[in-house]
Design a protein around this motif. Structure first.
Motif, PDB file in Angstrom:
ATOM      1  N   LYS A  16      -0.994  -4.737   8.926  1.00 48.97           N
ATOM      2  CA  LYS A  16      -2.186  -4.773   8.235  1.00 48.97           C
ATOM      3  C   LYS A  16      -3.310  -4.111   9.023  1.00 48.97           C
ATOM      4  N   ARG A  18      -2.852  -0.577   8.060  1.00 43.52           N
ATOM      5  CA  ARG A  18      -3.474  -0.090   6.721  1.00 43.52           C
ATOM      6  C   ARG A  18      -4.879  -0.134   6.603  1.00 43.52           C
ATOM      7  N   ASP A  19      -5.320  -1.185   7.518  1.00 44.82           N
ATOM      8  CA  ASP A  19      -6.964  -1.219   7.446  1.00 44.82           C
ATOM      9  C   ASP A  19      -7.343   0.217   7.919  1.00 44.82           C
ATOM     10  N   TYR A  53       5.674  -6.503  11.104  1.00 41.84           N
ATOM     11  CA  TYR A  53       5.138  -7.717  10.231  1.00 41.84           C
ATOM     12  C   TYR A  53       4.960  -8.941  10.815  1.00 41.84           C
ATOM     13  N   ASP A  89       0.687  -1.283  -0.059  1.00 34.37           N
ATOM     14  CA  ASP A  89      -0.051  -0.014   0.097  1.00 34.37           C
ATOM     15  C   ASP A  89       0.940   1.253  -0.119  1.00 34.37           C
ATOM     16  N   GLU A  99      -3.052 -11.417  12.936  1.00 35.54           N
ATOM     17  CA  GLU A  99      -2.964 -10.118  12.085  1.00 35.54           C
ATOM     18  C   GLU A  99      -1.763  -9.317  12.304  1.00 35.54           C
ATOM     19  N   THR A 100      -1.129  -8.777  11.354  1.00 34.37           N
ATOM     20  CA  THR A 100       0.052  -7.993  11.628  1.00 34.37           C
ATOM     21  C   THR A 100      -0.514  -6.799  12.123  1.00 34.37           C
TER      22      THR A 100
END
Length: 288
Positions: free
Chosen positions: A267, A270-271, A253, A23, A263-264
């Motif tokens: 992530k 980013r969400d 990560y 992203d 979940e990292t």
């Protein structure tokens, strides 16, 4: 012997690796070297032992921003201001100012990593803690005029270095990433307690009593966080293993067992950044 500075390592969220950073890999990235000691708030000068000392953190930040605007940052559609530790404090204090520089951008947000320090009312020694340190910093650097006026109009300036006292007035979406047992926070809070510091570094040194103290410390920290109803504008991710600076470490990560799912941190952030979901997660893992 060369005096050239070492090149800055662009990793994790600043990496150009499309596979691991899909992203953000092709974004324009700028690292502002931290060199002023005041989270970019200082603007003063003094004389010490006949030497003139100049503290120009606020001017440095403004000059860098103006140069970036001249180079095209003003055309950005998406932008992110982030920093770790003292840089996390700087991100919190400059978040709204950064947003105001980009009135035409559709998405501007901030990420404060390992910068949610707080003066513990239960455990901190007032003579040897964040509080007198921040008081001295603000006096030396002349930082008051750079701090949010919505805070300094209510509280002593040094208290406006703590996110708990400025978070309610931040209008720009900001994400707080912090370990509940942040190594720097624990070290400053329990400076004179070697048994607790040893426990944080190696759980074989922990005892039932130390666990109890650290759980009380964790609860005090969690009580200061933004209201959960603001998770769309105030993202919160509190991890449990002791750490300091997770965006700049391998933790970014790593799969983390949070709320029953793997979940990292990458992530989850980013969400939140791309408005896929609000993030307000407190890791329940009982560490230390």
């Amino acid at each position: 012997m060369s005096s050239d500075p070492k090149p800055f390592y662009f990793g994790n969220i600043m990496s150009d690796n499309e596979e691991t950073n899909s992203d953000f890999f092709n974004w324009n990235k700028v690292a502002i070297t931290y060199c002023d000691g005041s989270s970019f708030t200082g603007d003063s000068q003094t004389t010490y032992n006949g030497t003139n000392l100049y503290f120009r953190g606020a001017r440095i930040f403004d000059a860098v921003m103006q140069e970036l605007l001249q180079k095209g940052m003003g055309m950005a559609q998406n932008a992110l201001l982030f920093g770790s530790s003292a840089g996390g404090i700087a991100t919190t204090l400059h978040c709204d100012g950064f947003r105001n520089l980009l009135p035409h951008a559709s998405r501007v947000k901030c990420l404060s990593d390992a910068g949610y320090f707080f003066p513990s009312k239960k455990f901190e020694d007032e003579r040897n803690s964040f509080t007198p340190t921040f008081q001295g910093l603000i006096t030396l650097h002349g930082s008051t005029k750079s701090l949010p006026k919505t805070c300094t109009s209510r509280l002593s300036p040094h208290l406006c270095f703590f996110p708990q006292n400025v978070q309610q007035d931040i209008q720009t979406p900001i994400f707080f990433l912090m370990s509940a047992y942040d190594i720097i926070q624990v070290t400053w809070t329990f400076k004179r307690n070697e048994t607790i510091l040893s426990c944080i570094l190696d759980d074989s040194f922990c005892s039932t009593e130390i666990y109890r103290v650290l759980q009380d410390f964790r609860q005090e920290f969690l009580s200061l966080l933004p209201n959960q109803s603001n998770s769309s504008s105030k993202g919160v991710l509190i991890t449990s293993p002791s750490a300091h600076g997770q965006e700049t470490s391998k933790n970014w990560y790593l799969d983390m067992v949070i709320e029953g799912s793997n979940e990292t941190i990458a992530k989850l952030f980013r969400d939140w950044y791309f408005d896929k979901r609000g993030i307000y997660i407190i890791d329940r893992y009982p560490f230390p």
